[in-house]
Design a protein around this motif. Structure first.
Motif: not given
Length: 481
Positions: A364-380
């Motif tokens: 997703p380009a939009r987060p529903d859980h910001r901490v998980v989205y931040a971690a996901s962005s680095l893994y991406a």
């Protein structure tokens, strides 16, 4: 007086620091993964005032008493089902020979402890309107039994439509069984459940409470994330959608909501009903009615159900992704709302790229859980560096969990690409081997990719320094998210 208060505060802070050190040692000795143990230990040692209480609530990912009790309940359930001549039917229904089943599917069958079954019909359901139209139509036509299981149910317009349908079928004399997760449905009003019970619907809440008498009010980590509906033993539904208006795109912040479900008919419904029976038996030590057709039309799709959870003897949730990625020879496309992989899954992705497999990841380009989205962005970003093509879905929030392998294998289910789905949640995924269905999944994903932006290696580099620091911190705690 003020000096005494300061002394008291000093003793309290010292006690918290000591308890944090003890909890850090406990985490090192008990947490199942090295990443999780390190994340908990560091946070408990250096930030005990912030992390001690969350560790008491969420930290014991391997809650031995619960796992042992769950395994015992599953064994009891299988003994009860054997009396119903249920398991033998499942084994006899295996229509595919070893030579007809791909190597990955044979491995998945061993992980799932259920056989692959042929002669099934499958239908792709794209987004909420198609999904709930099909589910509600099937429930309205029920004559023998309705089994319903969701992680989240809201008391909103969609939730009340489901409630009315279940009450209508119960009033018509159809046995209706409704299972919901206690944590996922923490906001569901008691009156919603009470009305169902008063209307004749059998209702149970799934929780990780151990029935041997051990108090588990601090154990909230194990959740039943499955989404499953089976009607009359003839039609089944699995996928990523819960029951709530936001799943129909009515949350402005996340709309339009992008999700995928699938409808199944055929012998595979035996495995879906068995999954429901396991969870229902855990909740109340009773079995729901289990219905089987006398025969099914020949031909159709080969299906493999994989029910995963923390009580499995193997880490099925992680291994199913490793097996799927390793099976790919030409391409593997994965889509998930969260991308927080463990070392095994990330290594499998790297190796797939190295052997020439096209690996695409849709997030997703939009987060529903910001901490998980931040971690996901680095893994991406790390996935990009390894050669994975990463796409961000632009129109709204992407929640689907779909796999496409080569030209013949696809999967739809509830499992995300994160530690919670790998090791803490009960999940349900259905793999299919059929070129026509895989082609349909390919068309769906190509449409999703056409509405996405492909990331490049500089995306994270262009982020503000503070944002990048947040990503690093989020990644540090990602094993315990």
């Amino acid at each position: 007086m003020e000096q005494d208060a300061l002394h008291l505060w000093g003793y309290l802070l010292g006690l918290i620091q000591l308890l944090g050190a003890v909890a850090a040692l406990h985490a090192v000795l008990t947490v199942r993964t090295a990443q999780g143990a390190i994340a908990w230990a560091i946070s408990l040692l250096f930030m005990p005032y912030l992390t001690l209480l969350p560790y008491l609530v969420f930290g014991r990912s391997r809650f031995d008493a619960y796992i042992q009790a769950r395994r015992q309940a599953d064994q009891q359930m299988h003994r009860a089902m054997a009396k119903l001549d249920w398991r033998p039917w499942v084994e006899e229904a295996q229509a595919a020979r070893e030579s007809d089943v791909g190597r990955s599917l044979r491995l998945l069958a061993r992980l799932a402890q259920q056989p692959p079954l042929a002669n099934n019909q499958v239908r792709l359901l794209i987004d909420g309107e198609a999904t709930f139209s099909a589910i509600f139509e099937a429930i309205a036509a029920a004559r023998k039994v309705v089994l319903v299981q969701f992680f989240i149910v809201h008391d909103d317009q969609l939730g009340r439509r489901l409630q009315e349908l279940l009450l209508e079928r119960a009033a018509a004399g159809v046995p209706v069984f409704f299972l919901y997760d206690r944590v996922g449905c923490h906001a569901l009003p008691r009156r919603y459940v009470q009305r169902l019970r008063e209307g004749g619907v059998a209702v149970q809440a799934f929780s990780a409470s151990v029935r041997s008498g051990m108090l588990s009010r601090f154990q909230l980590n194990f959740r039943n994330h499955r989404k499953l509906v089976v009607v009359d033993g003839l039609r089944g539904f699995v996928g990523g959608l819960n029951v709530g208006d936001e799943y129909l795109g009515q949350n402005p912040r996340l709309s339009p909501w992008r999700d995928t479900h699938m409808e199944l008919r055929g012998p595979v419904l035996a495995c879906l009903q068995e999954s429901f029976a396991q969870d229902w038996y855990w909740a109340c030590r009773e079995l729901p009615p289990l219905l089987l057709a006398d025969e099914y039309p020949a031909g159709g799709v080969l299906c493999q159900v994989v029910s995963s959870g923390p009580a499995d003897p193997q880490e099925t949730g992680s291994l199913l992704f490793v097996a799927a990625i390793n099976a790919a020879r030409r391409r593997i496309w994965l889509t998930s709302p969260y991308f927080v992989p463990d070392e095994a899954v990330f290594a499998a992705l790297r190796l797939a790229v190295m052997r020439g497999v096209e690996v695409r990841l849709l997030l997703p380009a939009r987060p529903d859980h910001r901490v998980v989205y931040a971690a996901s962005s680095l893994y991406a970003r790390e996935a990009l560096a390894a050669g994975v093509r990463v796409f961000r879905y632009q129109p709204g929030f992407l929640h689907q969990k779909v796999l496409l392998i080569d030209d013949d294998t696809a999967a739809v289910g509830s499992a995300n690409l994160d530690n919670r789905s790998f090791r803490l949640n009960f999940e349900l995924t259905v793999f299919t081997i059929d070129t026509a269905f895989a082609a349909e999944v390919e068309r769906m994903l190509l449409n999703d990719f056409s509405h996405s932006r492909e990331m490049d290696i500089d995306d994270v580099s262009r982020a503000h320094q503070l944002k990048r620091l947040g990503m690093r911190v989020a990644r540090l705690i990602s094993p315990i998210l």
